[in-house]
Scaffold this active site. Structure first.
Site, mmCIF file in Angstrom:
data_model
loop_
_atom_site.group_PDB
_atom_site.id
_atom_site.type_symbol
_atom_site.label_atom_id
_atom_site.label_comp_id
_atom_site.label_asym_id
_atom_site.label_seq_id
_atom_site.Cartn_x
_atom_site.Cartn_y
_atom_site.Cartn_z
ATOM 1 N N HIS A 164 0.838 -1.205 0.000
ATOM 2 C CA HIS A 164 0.000 0.000 0.000
ATOM 3 C C HIS A 164 0.874 1.258 0.000
ATOM 4 C CE1 HIS A 164 -3.266 2.774 0.889
ATOM 5 N NE2 HIS A 164 -2.428 3.328 1.745
ATOM 6 N N HIS A 170 1.380 4.744 -2.791
ATOM 7 C CA HIS A 170 1.602 6.176 -2.539
ATOM 8 C C HIS A 170 2.802 6.781 -3.266
ATOM 9 C CE1 HIS A 170 -1.130 7.313 0.818
ATOM 10 N NE2 HIS A 170 -1.040 6.045 1.212
ATOM 11 N N GLU A 201 -5.678 9.332 -0.536
ATOM 12 C CA GLU A 201 -6.076 7.919 -0.454
ATOM 13 C C GLU A 201 -7.042 7.495 -1.561
ATOM 14 O OE1 GLU A 201 -4.894 5.564 1.488
ATOM 15 O OE2 GLU A 201 -3.712 6.790 2.856
ATOM 16 N N SER A 217 -3.859 0.606 -4.964
ATOM 17 C CA SER A 217 -3.407 -0.661 -4.368
ATOM 18 C C SER A 217 -4.528 -1.673 -4.130
ATOM 19 C CB SER A 217 -2.659 -0.385 -3.049
ATOM 20 O OG SER A 217 -3.531 0.169 -2.082
HETATM 21 FE FE LIG Z 1 -2.474 5.235 2.527
#
Ligand SMILES: [Fe+2]
Length: 251
Positions: A128, A133, A174, A193
């Site tokens: 993740h 990111h 996010e 993700s």
């Molecule tokens: Fe995150």
């Protein structure tokens, strides 16, 4: 004469959470698991991720077959935007998290999910954090936005203001969407993700509104459910300006 500032000094209140990544300790099974996770996501992302994410993936040297070495990632990332992918021990309290963002250090976990949790982990793991990111941190405007976000939050004390800023993070970093090349592309790490959640959004299973700071700051969300509503920006300048505006509104 320039003074050498240590990693711990830069991290400030987050210093106790910094760790070293023991890259050599990853097993062949874990590298294979990473390869499987990446291999599962890339066909959809090549078509539906924003171009800044895909460029960033190449620029920071992520590999599809091996877990990332965070020192090597940071060595390619920091000359571009000043960001590093900094290993931390796990979930950080807010003040430590914001202090790191304000210092352009992205708190990065080093553990990898197990096969049983392939689709979803309640706490972030290296897949993740790095796959989801870090490629975006190679984009100069997104990079400036994220630092600005950390700086604003680090200066807030009111719990309601912090909750509002948490919503800005959720609906951009996010779960953000961007209009690009005549369609809606994904850039939020939770979509990058997660195969299931991203597929649902792309299939039209989620309402998409134009990004609006005031609406986002008041929009509640459920971290444990698929998102029924997301926001699309026109450009990353828009979220940078939103973070600046949030500073004037809340700071
Ligand atoms: Fe995150």
């Amino acid at each position: 004469m320039a003074t050498l500032v240590t990693r711990g000094e830069r991290a400030g209140v987050a210093a106790p959470f910094l760790i070293e990544q023991d890259w050599k300790a990853y097993t062949p099974e874990q590298h294979a698991m990473w390869a499987e996770l990446v291999g599962r996501r890339m066909p959809q992302l090549r078509e539906h991720a924003c171009r800044e994410y895909l460029d960033g993936f190449e620029q920071i040297g992520l590999r599809e077959d091996l877990l990332p070495d965070l020192k090597a990632v940071s060595a390619r990332l920091s000359p571009r935007t000043g960001w590093e992918s900094t290993p931390v021990s796990g979930f950080l309290p807010g003040d430590a998290f914001f202090a790191m963002l304000a210092a352009r250090m992205f708190p990065t976990t080093t553990w990898l999910r197990s096969r049983e949790s392939m689709e979803y982990t309640p706490e972030p793991d290296i897949f993740h954090d790095v796959f989801g990111h870090v490629p975006m941190h190679a984009h100069p405007v997104f990079a400036d936005f994220l630092q600005q976000y950390g700086k604003v939050c680090a200066g807030l004390t009111d719990a309601e203001d912090l909750e509002r800023m948490g919503r800005l993070f959720w609906f951009t970093v996010e779960f953000g969407l961007i209009r690009q090349d005549g369609g809606v592309k994904v850039y939020g790490s939770g979509l990058i993700s997660s195969h299931g959640e991203c597929s649902k959004v792309l299939a039209g299973g989620c309402e998409v509104k134009d990004f609006d700071l005031d609406a986002v700051l008041e929009q509640r969300f459920d971290t444990g459910a698929m998102q029924p509503l997301l926001y699309a920006v026109e450009s990353f300048e828009q979220i940078y300006e939103a973070a600046k505006l949030a500073e004037r509104r809340l700071g």
